[in-house]
Design a protein around this motif. Structure first.
Motif, PDB file in Angstrom:
ATOM      1  N   ASP A  39       1.155  -1.207   0.026  1.00 26.78           N
ATOM      2  CA  ASP A  39       0.150  -0.058  -0.094  1.00 26.78           C
ATOM      3  C   ASP A  39       0.952   1.213  -0.175  1.00 26.78           C
ATOM      4  N   GLY A  40       0.308   2.284  -0.585  1.00 29.67           N
ATOM      5  CA  GLY A  40       1.132   3.424  -0.479  1.00 29.67           C
ATOM      6  C   GLY A  40       0.427   4.670  -1.174  1.00 29.67           C
ATOM      7  N   LEU A  41       1.005   5.618  -1.701  1.00 31.19           N
ATOM      8  CA  LEU A  41       0.682   6.734  -2.683  1.00 31.19           C
ATOM      9  C   LEU A  41       1.354   6.938  -3.931  1.00 31.19           C
ATOM     10  N   LEU A  42       0.847   7.013  -5.082  1.00 30.62           N
ATOM     11  CA  LEU A  42       1.355   7.429  -6.219  1.00 30.62           C
ATOM     12  C   LEU A  42       1.137   8.751  -6.331  1.00 30.62           C
ATOM     13  N   ASN A  43       2.139   9.430  -6.629  1.00 28.16           N
ATOM     14  CA  ASN A  43       2.205  10.899  -6.739  1.00 28.16           C
ATOM     15  C   ASN A  43       2.326  10.936  -8.515  1.00 28.16           C
ATOM     16  N   ILE A  44       1.413  11.758  -9.598  1.00 25.37           N
ATOM     17  CA  ILE A  44       1.699  11.808 -10.753  1.00 25.37           C
ATOM     18  C   ILE A  44       1.996  13.511 -11.033  1.00 25.37           C
ATOM     19  N   PHE A  45       3.134  13.773 -11.614  1.00 24.69           N
ATOM     20  CA  PHE A  45       3.522  15.272 -11.807  1.00 24.69           C
ATOM     21  C   PHE A  45       4.124  15.609 -13.048  1.00 24.69           C
ATOM     22  N   VAL A  46       3.590  16.785 -13.590  1.00 21.80           N
ATOM     23  CA  VAL A  46       3.953  16.945 -14.729  1.00 21.80           C
ATOM     24  C   VAL A  46       4.704  18.387 -14.833  1.00 21.80           C
ATOM     25  N   PRO A  47       6.037  18.176 -14.992  1.00 19.88           N
ATOM     26  CA  PRO A  47       6.795  19.656 -14.783  1.00 19.88           C
ATOM     27  C   PRO A  47       6.807  20.513 -15.912  1.00 19.88           C
ATOM     28  N   HIS A  48       5.500  20.900 -16.280  1.00 23.75           N
ATOM     29  CA  HIS A  48       5.531  21.749 -17.360  1.00 23.75           C
ATOM     30  C   HIS A  48       4.395  22.940 -16.910  1.00 23.75           C
ATOM     31  N   ALA A  49       4.639  24.321 -17.308  1.00 24.08           N
ATOM     32  CA  ALA A  49       3.761  25.265 -17.094  1.00 24.08           C
ATOM     33  C   ALA A  49       2.488  25.264 -18.074  1.00 24.08           C
ATOM     34  N   THR A  50       2.253  24.167 -18.667  1.00 23.43           N
ATOM     35  CA  THR A  50       0.861  24.393 -19.640  1.00 23.43           C
ATOM     36  C   THR A  50       0.517  22.984 -19.863  1.00 23.43           C
ATOM     37  N   ALA A  51       0.485  22.133 -18.664  1.00 24.11           N
ATOM     38  CA  ALA A  51      -0.035  20.820 -18.938  1.00 24.11           C
ATOM     39  C   ALA A  51      -0.481  20.598 -17.446  1.00 24.11           C
ATOM     40  N   GLY A  52      -1.836  19.661 -17.388  1.00 26.09           N
ATOM     41  CA  GLY A  52      -2.031  19.093 -16.192  1.00 26.09           C
ATOM     42  C   GLY A  52      -2.544  17.700 -15.994  1.00 26.09           C
ATOM     43  N   ILE A  53      -2.863  17.301 -14.791  1.00 28.30           N
ATOM     44  CA  ILE A  53      -2.896  15.894 -14.674  1.00 28.30           C
ATOM     45  C   ILE A  53      -4.497  15.906 -14.086  1.00 28.30           C
ATOM     46  N   SER A 129       4.351  22.203 -27.824  1.00 35.85           N
ATOM     47  CA  SER A 129       5.318  21.352 -26.980  1.00 35.85           C
ATOM     48  C   SER A 129       4.620  19.717 -27.234  1.00 35.85           C
ATOM     49  N   PRO A 130       5.288  19.315 -28.351  1.00 34.88           N
ATOM     50  CA  PRO A 130       4.936  17.816 -28.593  1.00 34.88           C
ATOM     51  C   PRO A 130       5.519  16.850 -27.638  1.00 34.88           C
ATOM     52  N   GLU A 131       6.267  17.090 -26.802  1.00 34.54           N
ATOM     53  CA  GLU A 131       6.897  16.167 -26.106  1.00 34.54           C
ATOM     54  C   GLU A 131       6.574  16.512 -24.532  1.00 34.54           C
ATOM     55  N   ARG A 132       6.103  15.469 -23.638  1.00 35.12           N
ATOM     56  CA  ARG A 132       6.079  15.994 -22.237  1.00 35.12           C
ATOM     57  C   ARG A 132       6.610  14.680 -21.429  1.00 35.12           C
ATOM     58  N   LYS A 133       7.080  15.192 -20.295  1.00 39.70           N
ATOM     59  CA  LYS A 133       7.578  14.557 -19.247  1.00 39.70           C
ATOM     60  C   LYS A 133       6.769  14.373 -18.149  1.00 39.70           C
ATOM     61  N   VAL A 134       6.346  13.178 -17.675  1.00 43.60           N
ATOM     62  CA  VAL A 134       5.470  13.120 -16.528  1.00 43.60           C
ATOM     63  C   VAL A 134       6.259  12.267 -15.468  1.00 43.60           C
ATOM     64  N   ARG A 135       6.476  12.469 -14.265  1.00 40.08           N
ATOM     65  CA  ARG A 135       7.147  11.915 -12.997  1.00 40.08           C
ATOM     66  C   ARG A 135       6.038  11.141 -12.267  1.00 40.08           C
ATOM     67  N   LEU A 136       6.369   9.873 -12.105  1.00 40.86           N
ATOM     68  CA  LEU A 136       5.693   9.038 -11.469  1.00 40.86           C
ATOM     69  C   LEU A 136       6.507   8.721 -10.084  1.00 40.86           C
ATOM     70  N   SER A 137       5.787   8.874  -8.997  1.00 40.40           N
ATOM     71  CA  SER A 137       6.642   8.584  -7.763  1.00 40.40           C
ATOM     72  C   SER A 137       5.773   7.766  -6.828  1.00 40.40           C
ATOM     73  N   PHE A 138       6.396   6.645  -6.334  1.00 39.40           N
ATOM     74  CA  PHE A 138       5.697   5.843  -5.350  1.00 39.40           C
ATOM     75  C   PHE A 138       6.326   5.854  -3.928  1.00 39.40           C
ATOM     76  N   LEU A 139       5.295   6.213  -3.013  1.00 40.42           N
ATOM     77  CA  LEU A 139       5.855   6.368  -1.551  1.00 40.42           C
ATOM     78  C   LEU A 139       5.215   5.128  -0.891  1.00 40.42           C
ATOM     79  N   ALA A 140       5.822   4.321  -0.530  1.00 39.82           N
ATOM     80  CA  ALA A 140       5.367   3.059   0.284  1.00 39.82           C
ATOM     81  C   ALA A 140       4.691   3.335   1.602  1.00 39.82           C
TER      82      ALA A 140
END
Length: 142
Positions: A39-53, A129-140
């Protein structure tokens, strides 16, 4: 035992059109590799000023409805102070105030605890901006 905190960056080709990209399978694949069925938490973060989750239903028109709603709220015209890029691009910089650049979701037994129709999605209205990065972080959990 896997680490208590693990992170990974997805590279998403969102293209040169406004899109909503379903990331649910990518999130589940990441969790399958790193969660150890914990069990834990998954954080999804897009480090761009023009996109969202967003956590929304996809495939039944809701993704198109969201884009239509964003067009109503944030028209792609010349009213915006931020004026570089394609016409109306200033609205893309306002998007994260409405669709935040992050979400934190519960993970139970190594799987996202989503509702039946919920999906994790990248919302990208920026055609420049045709390419995006999305950071996935799992905290157990402990």
């Amino acid at each position: 035992m896997p680490d208590a905190f693990t992170t990974h960056v997805l590279h998403v080709a969102s293209g040169s059109v406004e899109r909503i990209v379903d990331l649910t399978d990518d999130c589940q694949a990441f969790l399958a590799q790193v969660s150890g069925d914990r069990d834990g938490l998954l954080n999804i973060f897009v480090p761009h000023a023009t996109a969202g989750i967003a956590v929304i239903e996809t495939g039944a028109g809701s993704d198109d409805d969201l884009l239509a709603a964003l067009h109503s709220l944030l028209p792609a015209d010349d009213r915006w102070q931020h004026r570089h890029g394609s016409p109306g691009h200033g609205r893309d910089h306002v998007l994260p105030a409405i669709v935040p650049p992050h979400a934190t979701l519960p993970v139970v037994g190594g799987r996202l605890e989503l509702g039946t129709w919920q999906s994790v999605c990248l919302v990208d209205t920026n055609k420049d901006s045709p390419e995006r990065k999305v950071r996935l972080s799992f905290l157990a959990g402990s």
